[in-house]
Scaffold this active site. Structure first.
Site, PDB file in Angstrom:
ATOM      1  N   PHE A  67       0.822  -1.221   0.000  1.00 28.92           N
ATOM      2  CA  PHE A  67       0.000   0.000   0.000  1.00 28.92           C
ATOM      3  C   PHE A  67       0.860   1.276   0.000  1.00 28.92           C
ATOM      4  CE2 PHE A  67      -4.395  -1.731   1.582  1.00 28.92           C
ATOM      5  CZ  PHE A  67      -4.545  -2.401   0.377  1.00 28.92           C
ATOM      6  N   ARG A  68       2.184   1.092  -0.020  1.00 30.97           N
ATOM      7  CA  ARG A  68       3.115   2.177  -0.421  1.00 30.97           C
ATOM      8  C   ARG A  68       3.312   3.313   0.563  1.00 30.97           C
ATOM      9  NH1 ARG A  68       5.324  -1.122  -3.930  1.00 30.97           N
ATOM     10  NH2 ARG A  68       4.345  -1.260  -5.970  1.00 30.97           N
ATOM     11  N   ASN A  98       8.439  -3.061   1.915  1.00 30.12           N
ATOM     12  CA  ASN A  98       9.317  -2.348   0.964  1.00 30.12           C
ATOM     13  C   ASN A  98       8.812  -0.927   0.668  1.00 30.12           C
ATOM     14  OD1 ASN A  98       7.152  -3.436  -0.454  1.00 30.12           O
ATOM     15  ND2 ASN A  98       8.301  -3.714  -2.341  1.00 30.12           N
ATOM     16  N   HIS A 183      10.268 -14.025  -0.629  1.00 30.92           N
ATOM     17  CA  HIS A 183      10.276 -13.787  -2.079  1.00 30.92           C
ATOM     18  C   HIS A 183      11.527 -14.480  -2.613  1.00 30.92           C
ATOM     19  CE1 HIS A 183       9.816 -10.931  -5.707  1.00 30.92           C
ATOM     20  NE2 HIS A 183      10.813 -11.749  -5.984  1.00 30.92           N
ATOM     21  N   HIS A 242       4.081 -15.877  -3.548  1.00 32.38           N
ATOM     22  CA  HIS A 242       3.810 -15.873  -4.994  1.00 32.38           C
ATOM     23  C   HIS A 242       4.570 -16.940  -5.796  1.00 32.38           C
ATOM     24  CE1 HIS A 242       7.323 -13.371  -4.592  1.00 32.38           C
ATOM     25  NE2 HIS A 242       6.675 -12.257  -4.353  1.00 32.38           N
ATOM     26  N   ASP A 317      -0.866  -9.728  -3.781  1.00 32.54           N
ATOM     27  CA  ASP A 317       0.369  -9.025  -4.161  1.00 32.54           C
ATOM     28  C   ASP A 317       0.038  -7.708  -4.865  1.00 32.54           C
ATOM     29  OD1 ASP A 317       3.017  -8.437  -4.271  1.00 32.54           O
ATOM     30  OD2 ASP A 317       3.560  -9.980  -5.721  1.00 32.54           O
TER      31      ASP A 317
HETATM   32  O1  DOR Z   1       6.189  -7.263  -8.941  1.00 36.09           O
HETATM   33  C1  DOR Z   1       6.503  -6.974  -7.803  1.00 36.09           C
HETATM   34  N1  DOR Z   1       6.181  -5.783  -7.281  1.00 36.09           N
HETATM   35  N2  DOR Z   1       7.195  -7.846  -7.061  1.00 36.09           N
HETATM   36  C2  DOR Z   1       7.720  -7.510  -5.874  1.00 36.09           C
HETATM   37  O2  DOR Z   1       8.402  -8.305  -5.305  1.00 36.09           O
HETATM   38  C3  DOR Z   1       7.515  -6.168  -5.313  1.00 36.09           C
HETATM   39  C4  DOR Z   1       6.340  -5.519  -5.901  1.00 36.09           C
HETATM   40  C5  DOR Z   1       6.341  -4.042  -5.647  1.00 36.09           C
HETATM   41  O3  DOR Z   1       6.454  -3.648  -4.480  1.00 36.09           O
HETATM   42  O4  DOR Z   1       6.186  -3.282  -6.600  1.00 36.09           O
HETATM   43 ZN    ZN Z   2       4.770  -8.507  -3.097  1.00 35.93          ZN
END
Ligand code: DOR
Ligand code: ZN
Length: 449
Positions: A67-68, A98, A183, A242, A317
């Protein structure tokens, strides 16, 4: 406390479908039963909703979203994406680390919780990330309200890869009770494949159709095999995120029910839906994700693995990027796609509801030890979704609630056969008849350990 009665709904007990009623009292399910509503329940309800025969499911628990927030709010934020979640029947989400800064300390988790408090329409919890340096932090962590540790054993969005063997050993040793979500993609295999392809396209970017030739099945298998070996050696509670290849399913995963497994696995709606090369040709970077969408054969094996129990959960995801960030080829377009809003209707369009509920509600609750959610049961929180079967319809970008404003389903040719009618979160109506109600009913999830 207000009581709400939902009647004339269809529920499933795993094998049979029956007409049923359910009563909400405050945050919880006060009662649920088959057939007509007993007069005493009817007279004791403040409001009554006729479900019109729609399917009533426990809210989905999406154990894998991005959700950034903080730091990447130009792509998305918790308040906004949680609205997309409830529109998709997702009543609980676990967010990934992340972000910027990455969630590597308990205090980073608490910061995210305070962002979500009062702002999120859906229930929330935040993974803590693993790094090569935060073993002491994780060792001291009590994992209160934290679903698990997320480890990138290869690089993806956010540069969080951990590859040093000493660091991996301590991480795998630490996660015996709390799930370690991994991952798995091997950076060295990916780098070699990218180098080979760069020679084929010396003058510019590599086309997106070649993404699975860079992020190969071999890269997944080698890394996932390494994760499983470490988990077996150190008795880790490993959850492979995934899974995207037939090879991983066949070689590494065991079939059967979740209970008692030490090594479990997740699939995503994207890998269960799309396949190369044909979908890359129509959708391009919209289906560029890490790990890459592979072949139709891989997709078929992943689907079977849901039925056999080799794959235990489905997480969306959900990984939004802005359209401009998705431009370019295999080396430049960002990886990730939004999915939280349409995952449930999409999955219901080709899997039985019983299977979807098992993989996206009941099993995430059991696997992570979520307290009082994941089933329509008296005493549980009233996290409820009503879905109806409809004439098949296409999805387009104008329907997207997420800030990014696009979906990989637009232009894909896939037609959905279900629609979310209403979603309740903790007994509060959060989505109804095409729009979020604005209720910020989400609360912090707690875990049984
Ligand atoms: O496709 C992906 N997007 N794989 C990831 O591991 C991270 C994710 C992202 O945060 O954009
Ligand atoms: Zn992910």
């Amino acid at each position: 406390m207000a009581t709400v009665l939902i009647h004339n709904a269809t529920v499933t007990d795993g094998s049979r479908r029956v007409r049923a009623w359910l009563q909400i009292n405050g945050e919880r399910i006060a009662g649920i039963g088959p057939g007509d509503v007993p007069p005493r329940i009817l007279s004791g309800s403040d409001s009554v909703i006729d479900a019109g025969g729609a399917l009533m499911l426990p809210g989905m628990i999406d154990s894998h979203v991005h959700f950034r927030q903080p730091g990447l709010t130009h792509k998305a934020d918790i308040a906004g994406e949680s609205l997309a979640a409830v529109a998709g029947g997702v009543t609980t989400f676990f967010d990934m680390p992340n972000t910027v800064p990455p969630t590597l300390k308990v205090s980073d988790v608490r910061t995210k919780e305070s962002i979500a408090d009062g702002a999120s329409a859906a229930n929330y919890a935040f993974f803590i990330g693993a790094s090569a340096e935060n073993a002491d932090e994780l060792r001291a962590c009590t994992f209160e309200n934290i679903p698990g540790v997320k480890l990138f054993m290869g690089s993806s969005t956010g540069r969080m890869a951990v590859t040093a063997s000493e660091a991996l050993k301590s991480l795998f040793t630490l996660c015996r009770d709390v799930p370690l979500m991994v991952h798995a993609e091997d950076d060295a295999v990916i780098a070699r494949a990218a180098e080979r392809l760069r020679r084929e396209w010396p003058d510019g970017d590599i086309p997106v159709t070649a993404h699975p030739a860079i992020r190969t099945s071999e890269a997944c298998l080698i890394s996932a095999r390494h994760a499983v070996e470490l988990a077996e050696r150190y008795d880790t509670r490993l959850h492979l995120a995934h899974v995207s290849t037939a090879d991983e399913v066949r070689e590494l995963l065991s079939e059967g029910p979740l209970d008692g497994k030490r090594i479990t696995a997740e699939a995503t709606p994207l890998h269960l839906t799309f396949a190369g090369p044909e979908d890359y040709e129509t959708l391009g970077a919209r289906i560029k994700v890490n790990p890459a969408v592979k072949s139709a054969y891989d997709r078929a094996v992943l689907r079977d693995a849901l039925y056999s129990g080799a794959i235990d959960t489905i997480g969306t995801d959900h990984a939004p990027h802005l359209p401009a960030e998705k431009e370019g080829g295999a080396l430049t377009a960002s990886s990730g796609a939004p999915m939280v809003q349409f995952a449930l209707p999409l999955l219901l369009s080709y899997f039985p509801a019983e299977l979807v509920v098992e993989k996206m509600s009941a099993n995430p609750a059991r696997l992570f030890g979520v307290t009082d959610r994941g089933a329509l049961r008296r005493g549980n929180y009233a996290d409820i979704v009503l879905v109806e079967q409809t004439e098949p319809y296409s999805v387009d970008d104008s329907m997207v609630i997420s800030r990014c404003g696009w979906t990989p389903l637009a232009g894909s040719g896939y037609r959905l056969k279900y629609r979310v009618l209403k979603t309740w979160v903790n007994g509060v109506l959060a989505y109804s008849d095409g729009r979020p109600t604005g209720a910020r009913a989400g609360r912090l999830v707690d875990f049984r350990r």
